[in-house]
Design an enzyme around this catalytic site. Structure first.
Site, PDB file in Angstrom:
ATOM      1  N   ASP A 217       0.838  -1.209   0.000  1.00 30.31           N
ATOM      2  CA  ASP A 217       0.000   0.000   0.000  1.00 30.31           C
ATOM      3  C   ASP A 217       0.871   1.255   0.000  1.00 30.31           C
ATOM      4  OD1 ASP A 217      -2.323   1.453  -0.013  1.00 30.31           O
ATOM      5  OD2 ASP A 217      -2.745   1.176   2.117  1.00 30.31           O
TER       6      ASP A 217
ATOM      7  N   HIS B 230       2.383   3.272  -9.055  1.00 31.61           N
ATOM      8  CA  HIS B 230       2.234   1.836  -9.298  1.00 31.61           C
ATOM      9  C   HIS B 230       3.457   1.297 -10.049  1.00 31.61           C
ATOM     10  CE1 HIS B 230      -1.648   2.032  -7.568  1.00 31.61           C
ATOM     11  NE2 HIS B 230      -2.248   2.620  -8.578  1.00 31.61           N
TER      12      HIS B 230
ATOM     13  N   LEU C 245      11.841 -19.663  -4.977  1.00 32.73           N
ATOM     14  CA  LEU C 245      10.724 -18.994  -4.289  1.00 32.73           C
ATOM     15  C   LEU C 245       9.450 -19.047  -5.140  1.00 32.73           C
ATOM     16  CD1 LEU C 245      10.730 -15.687  -2.393  1.00 32.73           C
ATOM     17  CD2 LEU C 245       9.329 -15.803  -4.431  1.00 32.73           C
TER      18      LEU C 245
END
Ligand code: FPP
Length: 236
Positions: A10, A27, A121
């Site tokens: 956020d 973004h 990962l």
């Protein structure tokens, strides 16, 4: 070290506003922070990283911002997939694909296919995702599989949740200063340690990650039980 870290990324909009830039620039900077964080988590041996990239509620943002985020998916997959794939990262997507355009679904599919056999990962991108949506779709799928309502227990629901391939998150990090879960992994974070930071997502880096990991290392995880110390058992 946690096995599974989840992140609510956020603060992109505020990061951009503070620089007098359009929100979309925030973004874009958020994608760079994400790529940095994936690599940092992989280096630390974290097995699963799950990030909230677009919520069920984000569809209600202005049309221009929504389409900007969709374009960002296409450019991100184009720009970063090869690099992440070469580092052994496996990409998986969770969320309501029926709400997403064919083009964006194709890009996600490409990312999943290209990394299907990677052993490093696992990066799960929650996209058009909501925790309540996940519980509802899991119950529906469980019932469709023929399970009887009286047999619908926690294990049956968990098997059909979209993150069923991963252990529950050990640590949930939220950047941007708010202290709430915002319909992220509601079921899976029942016993997750929460960590909130004022750092805006585009500023997130290895130092911030290590602060969160250090905080996690100090937590006493009891999962509803008591520790030996609480129960008065002398240490041996
Ligand atoms: C929240 O910041 C962030 C989002 C809604 C989008 C998160 C997306 C990214 C980090 C990049 C997209 C990722 C991919 C894989 C394409 P906000 O806009 O709510 O910020 P604010 O609270 O400051 O307004």
């Amino acid at each position: 070290m946690p096995r599974h870290v989840a992140i609510i990324m956020d603060g992109n909009g505020r990061w951009a506003s503070r620089r007098l830039m359009p929100r979309g620039m925030g973004h874009r900077a958020g994608v760079d922070a994400l790529v940095r964080t994936v690599q940092a988590c992989a280096r630390r041996g974290i097995a699963y990283l799950t990030v909230f990239a677009f919520s069920s509620e984000n569809w209600q943002r202005p049309q221009e911002e929504v389409s900007g985020l969709m374009s960002l998916v296409l450019s991100t997959v184009g720009r970063h997939l090869e690099e992440l794939a070469s580092k052994g990262v496996r990409v998986r997507i969770i969320g309501d694909r029926s709400a997403v355009s064919d083009k964006v679904n194709q890009a996600w599919l490409q990312a999943e296919e290209a990394t299907r056999h990677n052993q490093g990962l696992t990066l799960t991108v929650a996209f058009s995702y909501g925790g309540r949506w996940d519980v509802v779709q899991a119950c529906r799928r469980a019932l469709e599989s023929g399970i009887r309502p009286q047999d619908l227990d926690e294990a049956a629901i968990a098997r059909h949740l979209s993150l069923s391939y991963a252990p529950d998150p050990d640590l949930l990090i939220r950047t941007g200063g708010e202290m709430r879960i915002s319909n992220f992994l509601l079921w899976q974070s029942a016993y997750t340690e929460l960590y909130f930071t004022d750092c805006l997502w585009p500023d997130f880096n290895e130092v911030e990650l290590d602060r969160a990991l250090q905080s996690y290392a100090r937590r006493d995880r009891r999962f509803g039980r008591v520790t030996d110390a609480d129960a008065g058992v002398p240490k041996v």
